[in-house]
Design an enzyme around this catalytic site. Structure first.
Site, PDB file in Angstrom:
ATOM      1  N   SER A   1       3.422  17.512 -29.047  1.00  0.00           N
ATOM      2  CA  SER A   1       3.840  18.052 -27.747  1.00  0.00           C
ATOM      3  C   SER A   1       5.351  17.951 -27.583  1.00  0.00           C
ATOM      4  O   SER A   1       5.986  17.018 -28.096  1.00  0.00           O
ATOM      5  CB  SER A   1       3.159  17.227 -26.653  1.00  0.00           C
TER       6      SER A   1
ATOM      7  N   TYR B   1       0.563   8.546 -22.660  1.00  0.00           N
ATOM      8  CA  TYR B   1       0.157   9.795 -23.323  1.00  0.00           C
ATOM      9  C   TYR B   1       1.233  10.237 -24.314  1.00  0.00           C
ATOM     10  O   TYR B   1       0.961  10.503 -25.484  1.00  0.00           O
ATOM     11  CB  TYR B   1      -0.095  10.900 -22.287  1.00  0.00           C
TER      12      TYR B   1
ATOM     13  N   LYS C   1       1.442  10.573 -28.707  1.00  0.00           N
ATOM     14  CA  LYS C   1       1.886  11.710 -29.530  1.00  0.00           C
ATOM     15  C   LYS C   1       2.934  11.236 -30.537  1.00  0.00           C
ATOM     16  O   LYS C   1       2.893  11.614 -31.704  1.00  0.00           O
ATOM     17  CB  LYS C   1       2.456  12.832 -28.655  1.00  0.00           C
TER      18      LYS C   1
END
Ligand code: NAD
Ligand code: WQD
Length: 342
Positions: free
Chosen positions: A127, A152, A156
């Site tokens: 992302s 989060y 990644k």
């Protein structure tokens, strides 16, 4: 040449369904696995209807190594696209362990079994969040990652590093991390699309639900940013274009065209669009007026981020093609399909 099979984990989700459709259209066989924690079997039905292929689907939690092992024993795929993860940034701040456990355990299980079974190719869903508030724009793949501002985002960054290290350590393992910018829109058939649960956190689903009368008013988070109209700039990438980037990447991997064992590509349009531009674009594309108001900034938002896409354009032979207007029409068509609006 025999058909190649791709395992799509999290393949009942938003990006997974669209990617499965494009893989099938290109001639790949696909196996979908998903635990349906954020999706429904109807999404798999949508893939089957669009493609005309009775795609195999297994309800499997990728954190469950034994169940995942059975999938490896049963199907002879060479490549996996790993979408299976939780993705709500705000929730991850309040429930970090839920995110670390799901996103990292599932990815490590995938990597371990790919290694054990001698299956070479791993494509990981990363992302633009890994860039954080970048010092220079647009961001290239060489732009330094900033410390993650949410669990989060941290999953990644950590998963990218896990993939890099596995590819360096295990002979025959190849990895690509695609860093998606802001995926929006839906398939032109309106048979698959995004399925947010509860109040949408992302801009486009909030817009379409406001247009559908489910939400009263869109709040625009801040118009005092140092940008041309004061609202944040993002790189909104059409979901079908994004899906095609996965096909281009899988082709590169399966045809032995990778230049390094681990590669990273930005997947965006290369064009910054402000929140207000997007709202007005949606109104124009669909011939309607949206109820919105300006409110204060949302914590954690960066003022601007967009992609330098040259590497993906040159190396993958891929570029974003769908005009924004068409994407915003498709987003509305999908919302109308969901709500049975004429
Ligand atoms: P999504 O929630 O629609 O799809 C993810 C799918 O994974 C869901 O169907 C869910 O049920 C499944 N899943 C989650 N945990 C699982 C597990 N342990 N086992 C099996 N299935 C599991 O999300 P999406 O938008 O399609 O995102 C796909 C991937 O792309 C995610 O990794 C996400 O972090 C990443 N990503 C998304 C965006 C975005 O804005 N949508 C942007 C950048 C990166
Ligand atoms: C876009 C713009 C908001 C909602 C997130 C994740 C990122 C990635 C993509 C997974 C921002 C504004 C939004 C609303 C608004 N996902 N906005 N009113 O924050 O760029 O990225 O999704 O990896 O990690 O953080 O996307 O759609 O939430 O916001 O004004 O109701 O719209 O402030 O400027 P974001 P978004």
């Amino acid at each position: 040449m025999a058909k190649q099979t791709v395992l799509v984990s999290g393949g009942a989700g938003y990006i997974g369904t669209h990617t499965a459709v494009e893989l099938l259209a290109t001639g790949y066989d696909v196996v979908i696995i998903d635990n349906l924690s954020n999706s429904e079997t109807a999404a798999v039905e949508g893939v089957r209807r669009i493609s005309g292929v009775n795609v195999p689907f297994e309800q499997v939690d990728t954190c469950d190594e034994q169940a995942l092992r059975k999938v490896f024993e049963r199907y002879g795929f060479d490549s996996v696209i790993h979408f299976a993860a939780f993705k709500a940034v705000g929730e991850s701040v309040h429930e970090p362990l839920k995110y670390y456990r799901n996103n990292l355990t599932s990815f490590m299980n995938i990597c371990a079994l790919m290694h054990e079974f001698g299956r070479p190719n791993i494509l990981f869903s990363s992302s633009a969040t890994v860039y954080g508030d970048a010092d220079t724009l647009p961001v290239t793949e060489q732009t330094p990652r900033k410390p993650a501002t949410s669990p989060y985002g941290n999953t990644k960054q950590m998963a990218e590093d896990i993939l890099r290290d596995c590819c360096a350590a295990y002979d025959g393992m190849y990895g690509v991390a695609l860093r998606y910018f802001n995926p929006i829109g839906a398939h032109p058939s309106a048979l698959i699309g995004e399925l947010p649960r509860g109040v949408p956190q992302n801009l486009v689903p909030y817009i379409t639900q406001t247009a559908a009368g489910i939400r009263e008013c869109l709040s625009i988070f801040g118009n005092d940013y140092p940008t041309p109209d004061g609202t944040c700039l993002r790189d909104y990438i059409d979901i079908v274009d994004l899906a095609k980037a996965h096909v281009a990447t899988i082709s590169r991997m399966t045809q032995g065209r990778m230049k390094q064992r681990y590669e990273i590509f930005n997947i965006g349009t290369g064009r910054p669009v402000s929140v207000l531009e997007l709202v007005h674009g949606f109104e124009k594309a669909n011939g309607l007026k949206l109820n919105y108001r300006i409110v204060g900034r949302r914590a954690g938002d960066v003022p601007a981020v967009w992609a330098d896409t040259r590497l993906a354009n040159e190396e993958l032979g891929w570029r974003a093609e769908r005009p924004l207007e068409e994407t915003l029409r498709a987003a509305w068509a999908w919302e109308k399909h969901l709500r049975k609006i004429q």
